[in-house]
Structure formats: structure tokens, C-alpha cells
Design an enzyme around this catalytic site. Structure first.
Site, short mmCIF file in Angstrom:
data_model
loop_
_atom_site.label_atom_id
_atom_site.label_comp_id
_atom_site.label_asym_id
_atom_site.label_seq_id
_atom_site.Cartn_x
_atom_site.Cartn_y
_atom_site.Cartn_z
N GLU A 169 -0.72 -8.90 5.12
CA GLU A 169 -0.37 -9.08 6.54
C GLU A 169 -1.60 -9.14 7.43
O GLU A 169 -1.51 -9.53 8.59
CB GLU A 169 0.59 -7.95 6.99
CG GLU A 169 -0.05 -6.59 7.22
CD GLU A 169 -0.31 -5.79 5.94
OE1 GLU A 169 -0.17 -6.37 4.84
OE2 GLU A 169 -0.66 -4.59 6.05
N HIS A 223 -3.30 -5.69 1.57
CA HIS A 223 -2.63 -5.97 2.86
C HIS A 223 -2.61 -7.46 3.19
O HIS A 223 -3.43 -7.92 4.01
CB HIS A 223 -3.33 -5.19 3.98
CG HIS A 223 -3.15 -3.72 3.87
ND1 HIS A 223 -2.08 -3.06 4.42
CD2 HIS A 223 -3.87 -2.79 3.23
CE1 HIS A 223 -2.16 -1.77 4.14
NE2 HIS A 223 -3.24 -1.58 3.41
N CYS A 264 0.83 -1.20 0.00
CA CYS A 264 0.00 0.00 0.00
C CYS A 264 0.87 1.26 0.00
O CYS A 264 1.52 1.55 -0.99
CB CYS A 264 -0.97 -0.08 1.17
SG CYS A 264 -2.47 0.83 0.86
N1 GLN Z 1 -3.60 6.25 1.16
C1 GLN Z 1 -2.32 5.97 1.74
C2 GLN Z 1 -1.22 6.77 1.07
O1 GLN Z 1 -1.46 7.34 0.06
C3 GLN Z 1 -2.02 4.49 1.67
C4 GLN Z 1 -3.04 3.71 2.46
C5 GLN Z 1 -2.48 2.50 3.11
O2 GLN Z 1 -1.27 2.32 3.19
N2 GLN Z 1 -3.35 1.68 3.64
O3 GLN Z 1 -0.11 6.79 1.52
#
Ligand code: GLN
Length: 202
Positions: free
Chosen positions: A183, A181, A87
């Protein structure tokens, strides 16, 4: 050779990644218990580092503030350190597209932040996983939280998981980057695949 794995613990959701790595250590798949990486010297001897979800702008800011960015880049480029970004972490590994945060530009792919909308638009869905060590088209439970979306994937980058036709996990030499995710599930297959990635031995 079993690796030494850690999680970047500057900001974001590091605990679930540490728990998954601890399970791999308990299973004999890592040489040491997972390491919390908070400063440059925590990188010494590490072979695998996870950049967790969180706020990519904040994580980048803290990496720069603590003087860790250049060392991290050098360790990866020298083949000493494999990286897995989930992410926000995946956003950081990507190629620059002129938006904030400034990317680390290690992965030949671009990612659009918050492409599915706000926190309330988070969702989970079955993904198809294409790991070389598994056959058929196994599924993986994908949890997406304010997730980014791949907008371009370079020719040397392999798609490892898809949501429908859309790439959500990709791999390049010494690199793994996913928009969801793994994890947050008890399914260790993706973490196991990561810690088995090879670093160059010098
Ligand atoms: N929206 C977050 C970002 O732009 C990422 C979201 C996440 O890591 N769950 O950094």
C-alpha cells in the site's frame, strides 16, 4: 461481480490501503468506495477486508474488545469475506505458535514477529512477484517495516512473492498475507489481485 472492500481501522496504518482501494474503485474495479471498518456492523455486505500493518497485539486486543473476532472468523469461514493481512495483519491471520498475540489461525503458516530487527532495521527491496495473471517474473518494490518472517508454510498455501528465495506474500483460498507494505507504493497489482479473489456465493 465487483466486490465491496474495506480496511480494518482499529489501529495501524489504514489510510494508504484506503487510498489504493479508492484508486481501484475509481478504475471501476470495486462496486463501492472503500469502507472504514471500525465496528461489527461495518462488516455487513463487505466482500474484502484488509487487516493493515500496525501493532498486532493491539489490533487483536481491539478486535476482541469490540466483539468483532467471532463475526470476522465466521464470515471468512462461510466464504463471505476475503481477507488480506499486511505485516501486523499477516501475523494475525497466521496459525498459532504459542506467542503473543493469539493468532486468528485462518492461514496454515506461521510468522515470527519483528524477525528483521527494530524500526531502524526497516528496508526496501525488489521482490519477484508470481501472480497468475502476469507472466515472466515481474518485480515489485517491497517496503519492510519491523516486518515479520514466514517460518512455516502449509502445503495448501501458495507463495505469491519472494525476496530472494524467501516467501514474503502468500495466498490460500480467500486469503492473502504479506510481510511487506504494497500500500506504500503506487503499484496497484497486489491490491487488484486481492479484490479479484472470489468469495463463495450462497
Ligand atoms: N512489528 C509489528 C507487530 O509485530 C508489525 C509491524 C508492521 O505492521 N509494520 O505487530
Amino acid at each position: 461481480m465487483r466486490g465491496i472492500a474495506g480496511v480494518l481501522c482499529l489501529q495501524g496504518s489504514s489510510e494508504p490501503h484506503l487510498a489504493r482501494l479508492a484508486e481501484l474503485f475509481a478504475a471501476g474495479e470495486l462496486a463501492q468506495p472503500p469502507r472504514e471498518v471500525r465496528q461489527q456492523r461495518d462488516l455487513d455486505g463487505l466482500t474484502h477486508l484488509i487487516l493493515p500493518g500496525g501493532e498486532s497485539t493491539t489490533i487483536r486486543h481491539l478486535l476482541d474488545l469490540f466483539g468483532m473476532t467471532d463475526d470476522l472468523l465466521a464470515r471468512h469461514r462461510d466464504g463471505r469475506l476475503c481477507l488480506f493481512g499486511t505485516c501486523a495483519g499477516a501475523i494475525l491471520l497466521a496459525a498459532d505458535d504459542g506467542t503473543r498475540p493469539k493468532r486468528l489461525a485462518l492461514l496454515d503458516a506461521t510468522l515470527d514477529r519483528n524477525a528483521y530487527g527494530r524500526q531502524v532495521d526497516s528496508f526496501s527491496e525488489a521482490l519477484t512477484l508470481e501472480l497468475p495473471e502476469e507472466h515472466g517474473a515481474p518485480t515489485f518494490h517491497g517496503v519492510f517495516i519491523r516486518a515479520p518472517r514466514f517460518t512455516r508454510i502449509g502445503p495448501g498455501v501458495r507463495v505469491v512473492a519472494r525476496r530472494g528465495a524467501e516467501p514474503v506474500l502468500v495466498e490460500a483460498p480467500g486469503l492473502l498475507a504479506g510481510t511487506f507494505h504494497p500500500e506504500l507504493t503506487r503499484d496497484l497489482r497486489i491490491h487488484r489481485h486481492f479484490v479479484a479473489l472470489k468469495v463463495a456465493t450462497h
